[in-house]
Design an enzyme around this catalytic site. Sequence first.
Site, mmCIF file in Angstrom:
data_model
loop_
_atom_site.group_PDB
_atom_site.id
_atom_site.type_symbol
_atom_site.label_atom_id
_atom_site.label_comp_id
_atom_site.label_asym_id
_atom_site.label_seq_id
_atom_site.Cartn_x
_atom_site.Cartn_y
_atom_site.Cartn_z
ATOM 1 N N SER A 93 0.859 -1.191 0.000
ATOM 2 C CA SER A 93 0.000 0.000 0.000
ATOM 3 C C SER A 93 0.893 1.238 0.000
ATOM 4 O O SER A 93 2.085 1.160 0.306
ATOM 5 C CB SER A 93 -0.861 -0.016 1.267
ATOM 6 O OG SER A 93 -1.471 1.237 1.485
ATOM 7 N N TYR A 143 -3.819 -0.860 9.905
ATOM 8 C CA TYR A 143 -3.582 -1.021 8.466
ATOM 9 C C TYR A 143 -2.170 -0.533 8.112
ATOM 10 O O TYR A 143 -1.414 -1.233 7.416
ATOM 11 C CB TYR A 143 -4.644 -0.238 7.689
ATOM 12 C CG TYR A 143 -4.619 -0.458 6.191
ATOM 13 C CD1 TYR A 143 -5.242 -1.569 5.625
ATOM 14 C CD2 TYR A 143 -3.984 0.442 5.339
ATOM 15 C CE1 TYR A 143 -5.234 -1.778 4.253
ATOM 16 C CE2 TYR A 143 -3.971 0.246 3.968
ATOM 17 C CZ TYR A 143 -4.605 -0.863 3.426
ATOM 18 O OH TYR A 143 -4.588 -1.059 2.068
HETATM 19 N N1 LIG Z 1 -8.282 0.058 -2.812
HETATM 20 C C1 LIG Z 1 -7.161 0.682 -2.553
HETATM 21 O O1 LIG Z 1 -7.062 1.887 -2.751
HETATM 22 C C2 LIG Z 1 -5.968 -0.070 -2.044
HETATM 23 C C3 LIG Z 1 -4.770 0.631 -1.957
HETATM 24 C C4 LIG Z 1 -3.645 -0.035 -1.503
HETATM 25 C C5 LIG Z 1 -3.711 -1.368 -1.171
HETATM 26 N N2 LIG Z 1 -4.895 -2.025 -1.256
HETATM 27 C C6 LIG Z 1 -4.891 -3.445 -0.895
HETATM 28 O O2 LIG Z 1 -5.369 -4.215 -1.955
HETATM 29 C C7 LIG Z 1 -5.889 -5.437 -1.455
HETATM 30 C C8 LIG Z 1 -7.263 -5.656 -2.049
HETATM 31 O O3 LIG Z 1 -8.137 -4.644 -1.565
HETATM 32 P P1 LIG Z 1 -9.281 -3.987 -2.426
HETATM 33 O O4 LIG Z 1 -9.004 -2.558 -2.517
HETATM 34 O O5 LIG Z 1 -9.539 -4.744 -3.652
HETATM 35 O O6 LIG Z 1 -10.497 -4.107 -1.380
HETATM 36 P P2 LIG Z 1 -11.706 -5.119 -1.274
HETATM 37 O O7 LIG Z 1 -12.561 -4.969 -2.476
HETATM 38 O O8 LIG Z 1 -12.270 -4.867 0.070
HETATM 39 O O9 LIG Z 1 -11.024 -6.549 -1.331
HETATM 40 C C9 LIG Z 1 -10.453 -7.181 -0.231
HETATM 41 C C10 LIG Z 1 -10.463 -8.665 -0.472
HETATM 42 O O10 LIG Z 1 -9.927 -9.367 0.655
HETATM 43 C C11 LIG Z 1 -10.843 -10.374 1.026
HETATM 44 N N3 LIG Z 1 -10.775 -10.729 2.422
HETATM 45 C C12 LIG Z 1 -10.900 -9.915 3.494
HETATM 46 N N4 LIG Z 1 -10.855 -10.614 4.631
HETATM 47 C C13 LIG Z 1 -10.703 -11.917 4.287
HETATM 48 C C14 LIG Z 1 -10.606 -13.124 4.998
HETATM 49 N N5 LIG Z 1 -10.688 -13.164 6.335
HETATM 50 N N6 LIG Z 1 -10.462 -14.279 4.320
HETATM 51 C C15 LIG Z 1 -10.414 -14.268 2.969
HETATM 52 N N7 LIG Z 1 -10.499 -13.153 2.225
HETATM 53 C C16 LIG Z 1 -10.643 -11.987 2.866
HETATM 54 C C17 LIG Z 1 -12.190 -9.757 0.697
HETATM 55 O O11 LIG Z 1 -13.214 -10.706 0.701
HETATM 56 P P3 LIG Z 1 -14.749 -10.225 0.929
HETATM 57 O O12 LIG Z 1 -15.191 -9.560 -0.343
HETATM 58 O O13 LIG Z 1 -15.443 -11.507 1.221
HETATM 59 O O14 LIG Z 1 -14.728 -9.265 2.081
HETATM 60 C C18 LIG Z 1 -11.885 -9.193 -0.666
HETATM 61 O O15 LIG Z 1 -11.868 -10.185 -1.637
HETATM 62 C C19 LIG Z 1 -5.885 -5.313 0.064
HETATM 63 O O16 LIG Z 1 -4.745 -5.953 0.589
HETATM 64 C C20 LIG Z 1 -5.792 -3.817 0.261
HETATM 65 O O17 LIG Z 1 -5.228 -3.477 1.498
HETATM 66 C C21 LIG Z 1 -6.029 -1.418 -1.693
#
Ligand SMILES: NC(=O)c1ccc[n+]([C@@H]2O[C@H](COP(=O)([O-])OP(=O)(O)OC[C@H]3O[C@@H](n4cnc5c(N)ncnc54)[C@H](OP(=O)(O)O)[C@@H]3O)[C@@H](O)[C@H]2O)c1
Length: 254
Positions: free
Chosen positions: A146, A159
Amino acid sequence: MAGTSPFDLTGRTALVTGANTGIGQGIALALAEAGATVVAAGRSDMSETLALVAQVGGTGHALKVDLQEQGIAARVVAAATDLAGPLDILVNNAGIIRRADALDFSESDWDEVMNVNLKANFFLAQAFAKSAVEAGRGARIVNIASLLSFQGGIRVASYTASKSGLAGLTKLLACEWAARGINVNAIAPGYIESNNTEALRADPDRNSAILARIPAARWGKPSDIGGAAVFLASDAAAYMHGAIIPVDGGWLAR
Ligand SMILES: NC(=O)c1ccc[n+]([C@@H]2O[C@H](COP(=O)([O-])OP(=O)(O)OC[C@H]3O[C@@H](n4cnc5c(N)ncnc54)[C@H](OP(=O)(O)O)[C@@H]3O)[C@@H](O)[C@H]2O)c1
């Protein structure tokens, strides 16, 4: 069986956590488009991701897994291998965020985030690397870090700690495993439209402050992250170890 392009992933098998939505879905789709067979792992229904993978002519499998569960990592790697064969690529994407002022931050919001974003990622990497080392196979690990692997942020104590920790872990594992043919790198996405950032986008003040700082002048999309994941998973990145690549519309350059 890789083709002539060093970015081709034909014949490779990838395990992607949190692949039902957001960045994980974007990465699963990009890997499938590059030729990899994808095991889409997570706690929610994977049918949308599997349909998108099929649309690009790829092969996908769904694996139900809750990464909060103690001792889950070895079982996930074994189950994914049963579904798709020996794994070549692990994308540690699943992650959660909890928002509260540091003065009020709760122990459960600390533990839950650390369990998924840091602990599960480490033990998945360990189980994945063990199977690769035992088989004498090269392998790729791509951690999803991140901007808060580099910056402090506000109201997201666990986080920021988890993502800063993941950056350190990426470098440590790269150092330990590079000579064993395992490349460990990370992608640091900028502000991407997903469930993770819904609260920020819904707050007009935070939304416009964020947009004003992004040189690309737009939020990123999950598909913006796929290319970097394909690169790090491919032969083109054979000499990449311990890098944390920002894909952030220029945010960190500002
Ligand atoms: N969006 C951003 O701006 C951003 C920026 C930097 C880094 N990131 C990172 O990118 C990654 C993906 O995030 P995203 O933005 O795509 O958000 P997201 O749509 O909330 O996706 C998160 C994913 O993780 C899964 N997850 C959460 N808890 C879990 C568990 N206990 N067991 C299995 N799966 C689990 C979620 O499943 P559910 O759908 O079932 O909850 C979902 O598939 C994360 O590591 C996040 O920190 C995101």
